[in-house]
Structures are given as structure tokens and as C-alpha cells.
Write a protein that holds these residues in place. Structure first.
Motif, PDB file in Angstrom:
ATOM      1  N   THR A  33       0.818  -1.218   0.000  1.00 30.97           N
ATOM      2  CA  THR A  33       0.000   0.000   0.000  1.00 30.97           C
ATOM      3  C   THR A  33       0.852   1.270   0.000  1.00 30.97           C
ATOM      4  N   VAL A  34       2.158   1.113   0.202  1.00 31.41           N
ATOM      5  CA  VAL A  34       3.042   2.278   0.231  1.00 31.41           C
ATOM      6  C   VAL A  34       3.232   2.772  -1.205  1.00 31.41           C
ATOM      7  N   PRO A  35       2.897   4.036  -1.455  1.00 30.36           N
ATOM      8  CA  PRO A  35       3.011   4.550  -2.823  1.00 30.36           C
ATOM      9  C   PRO A  35       4.466   4.736  -3.250  1.00 30.36           C
ATOM     10  N   GLU A  36       4.672   4.662  -4.547  1.00 32.91           N
ATOM     11  CA  GLU A  36       5.994   4.917  -5.111  1.00 32.91           C
ATOM     12  C   GLU A  36       6.378   6.369  -4.822  1.00 32.91           C
ATOM     13  N   LYS A  37       7.630   6.582  -4.528  1.00 36.66           N
ATOM     14  CA  LYS A  37       8.102   7.932  -4.218  1.00 36.66           C
ATOM     15  C   LYS A  37       9.062   8.380  -5.307  1.00 36.66           C
ATOM     16  N   ARG A  38       8.766   9.505  -5.889  1.00 39.21           N
ATOM     17  CA  ARG A  38       9.673  10.106  -6.873  1.00 39.21           C
ATOM     18  C   ARG A  38      10.283  11.337  -6.231  1.00 39.21           C
ATOM     19  N   LEU A  39      11.579  11.314  -6.083  1.00 38.95           N
ATOM     20  CA  LEU A  39      12.268  12.418  -5.429  1.00 38.95           C
ATOM     21  C   LEU A  39      12.490  13.558  -6.424  1.00 38.95           C
ATOM     22  N   ARG A  40      12.108  14.765  -6.016  1.00 35.91           N
ATOM     23  CA  ARG A  40      12.305  15.939  -6.864  1.00 35.91           C
ATOM     24  C   ARG A  40      13.787  16.171  -7.135  1.00 35.91           C
ATOM     25  N   LEU A  41      14.640  15.764  -6.209  1.00 29.84           N
ATOM     26  CA  LEU A  41      16.070  15.985  -6.375  1.00 29.84           C
ATOM     27  C   LEU A  41      16.589  15.320  -7.649  1.00 29.84           C
ATOM     28  N   ILE A  42      16.097  14.145  -7.946  1.00 34.22           N
ATOM     29  CA  ILE A  42      16.521  13.435  -9.164  1.00 34.22           C
ATOM     30  C   ILE A  42      16.081  14.220 -10.394  1.00 34.22           C
ATOM     31  N   GLU A  43      14.837  14.664 -10.401  1.00 33.36           N
ATOM     32  CA  GLU A  43      14.330  15.439 -11.535  1.00 33.36           C
ATOM     33  C   GLU A  43      15.112  16.737 -11.697  1.00 33.36           C
ATOM     34  N   LEU A  44      15.416  17.395 -10.589  1.00 35.62           N
ATOM     35  CA  LEU A  44      16.172  18.646 -10.648  1.00 35.62           C
ATOM     36  C   LEU A  44      17.597  18.402 -11.147  1.00 35.62           C
ATOM     37  N   ALA A  45      18.189  17.278 -10.772  1.00 35.75           N
ATOM     38  CA  ALA A  45      19.532  16.952 -11.255  1.00 35.75           C
ATOM     39  C   ALA A  45      19.534  16.854 -12.776  1.00 35.75           C
ATOM     40  N   TRP A  46      18.496  16.237 -13.327  1.00 36.48           N
ATOM     41  CA  TRP A  46      18.384  16.163 -14.789  1.00 36.48           C
ATOM     42  C   TRP A  46      18.170  17.547 -15.393  1.00 36.48           C
ATOM     43  N   ASP A  47      17.419  18.385 -14.690  1.00 39.77           N
ATOM     44  CA  ASP A  47      17.145  19.736 -15.189  1.00 39.77           C
ATOM     45  C   ASP A  47      18.404  20.594 -15.276  1.00 39.77           C
ATOM     46  N   VAL A  48      19.323  20.425 -14.352  1.00 38.53           N
ATOM     47  CA  VAL A  48      20.510  21.278 -14.336  1.00 38.53           C
ATOM     48  C   VAL A  48      21.701  20.664 -15.072  1.00 38.53           C
ATOM     49  N   ALA A  49      21.545  19.447 -15.561  1.00 38.76           N
ATOM     50  CA  ALA A  49      22.630  18.804 -16.300  1.00 38.76           C
ATOM     51  C   ALA A  49      22.609  19.281 -17.754  1.00 38.76           C
ATOM     52  N   GLY A  50      23.767  19.665 -18.232  1.00 33.36           N
ATOM     53  CA  GLY A  50      23.886  20.054 -19.631  1.00 33.36           C
ATOM     54  C   GLY A  50      23.981  18.824 -20.515  1.00 33.36           C
ATOM     55  N   GLU A  51      24.028  19.052 -21.803  1.00 32.42           N
ATOM     56  CA  GLU A  51      24.123  17.930 -22.752  1.00 32.42           C
ATOM     57  C   GLU A  51      25.404  17.120 -22.555  1.00 32.42           C
ATOM     58  N   ASP A  52      26.446  17.784 -22.045  1.00 31.34           N
ATOM     59  CA  ASP A  52      27.712  17.100 -21.816  1.00 31.34           C
ATOM     60  C   ASP A  52      27.766  16.411 -20.452  1.00 31.34           C
ATOM     61  N   GLY A  53      26.662  16.497 -19.680  1.00 34.04           N
ATOM     62  CA  GLY A  53      26.592  15.850 -18.376  1.00 34.04           C
ATOM     63  C   GLY A  53      27.090  16.718 -17.233  1.00 34.04           C
ATOM     64  N   GLN A  54      27.635  17.865 -17.566  1.00 36.00           N
ATOM     65  CA  GLN A  54      28.132  18.786 -16.544  1.00 36.00           C
ATOM     66  C   GLN A  54      26.985  19.628 -15.994  1.00 36.00           C
ATOM     67  N   VAL A  55      27.128  20.065 -14.751  1.00 30.02           N
ATOM     68  CA  VAL A  55      26.101  20.899 -14.124  1.00 30.02           C
ATOM     69  C   VAL A  55      26.135  22.293 -14.746  1.00 30.02           C
ATOM     70  N   ASP A  56      24.979  22.752 -15.175  1.00 25.86           N
ATOM     71  CA  ASP A  56      24.827  24.115 -15.678  1.00 25.86           C
ATOM     72  C   ASP A  56      24.657  25.004 -14.450  1.00 25.86           C
ATOM     73  N   LEU A  57      25.723  25.707 -14.077  1.00 27.10           N
ATOM     74  CA  LEU A  57      25.721  26.490 -12.845  1.00 27.10           C
ATOM     75  C   LEU A  57      24.681  27.607 -12.870  1.00 27.10           C
ATOM     76  N   GLU A  58      24.405  28.143 -14.028  1.00 23.49           N
ATOM     77  CA  GLU A  58      23.388  29.197 -14.128  1.00 23.49           C
ATOM     78  C   GLU A  58      22.004  28.635 -13.785  1.00 23.49           C
ATOM     79  N   LYS A  59      21.676  27.482 -14.365  1.00 20.02           N
ATOM     80  CA  LYS A  59      20.397  26.831 -14.043  1.00 20.02           C
ATOM     81  C   LYS A  59      20.341  26.440 -12.569  1.00 20.02           C
ATOM     82  N   ALA A  60      21.437  25.878 -12.074  1.00 16.56           N
ATOM     83  CA  ALA A  60      21.481  25.446 -10.673  1.00 16.56           C
ATOM     84  C   ALA A  60      21.289  26.638  -9.743  1.00 16.56           C
TER      85      ALA A  60
END
Length: 72
Positions: A13-40
Motif C-alpha cells: 500500500t506504500v506509494p511509489e516515491k519520486r524524489l524531486r532531487l533526481i528530476e532537478l539533477a536532470w534539469d541542471v545537467a547540460g548535454e555534456d553531463g556537466q552541471v549548468d551552474l546558471e540553471k542550478a
């Protein structure tokens, strides 16, 4: 001691948990896999809140694991 079948029913009965941190990590990652500091920087507050959420989830998960191990 709790019946294993009851425990399994409860855990299902425990629902699946999706952590926002994972989604945000994808949001701030550039195409080269590096963190886009401006987005972050732009998402700094949201990232901070998501880190707190992930830490709380981790803590709760450790507690559940401890309790499950104690059922042996």
C-alpha cells in the motif's frame, strides 16, 4: 510478531516515491553531463528543499529497514 502476509499487504500500500532531487539533477545537467551552474543557481531554493525532502525520505527508509530487520 507480525504475520509476513500482513506485512507484505501493508508494504504494497506504500506509494511509489519520486524524489524531486533526481528530476532537478536532470534539469541542471547540460548535454555534456556537466552541471549548468546558471540553471542550478536559478533553482537553488528548490534544490535545497528537494535535498531536505530526500534526506527525510532516506531517514524514514532506514527506520523501516531497521524495523523490518527486527522482525526476524
Amino acid at each position: 510478531m507480525i504475520d509476513t502476509r500482513v506485512l507484505i499487504r501493508i508494504l504494497k500500500t506504500v506509494p511509489e516515491k519520486r524524489l524531486r532531487l533526481i528530476e532537478l539533477a536532470w534539469d541542471v545537467a547540460g548535454e555534456d553531463g556537466q552541471v549548468d551552474l546558471e540553471k542550478a543557481g536559478f533553482l537553488e531554493q528548490e534544490i535545497s528543499e528537494a535535498m531536505g525532502e530526500a534526506e527525510a525520505y532516506s531517514h524514514a527508509t532506514r527506520k523501516v529497514v531497521w524495523h523490518l530487520k527486527s522482525l526476524k
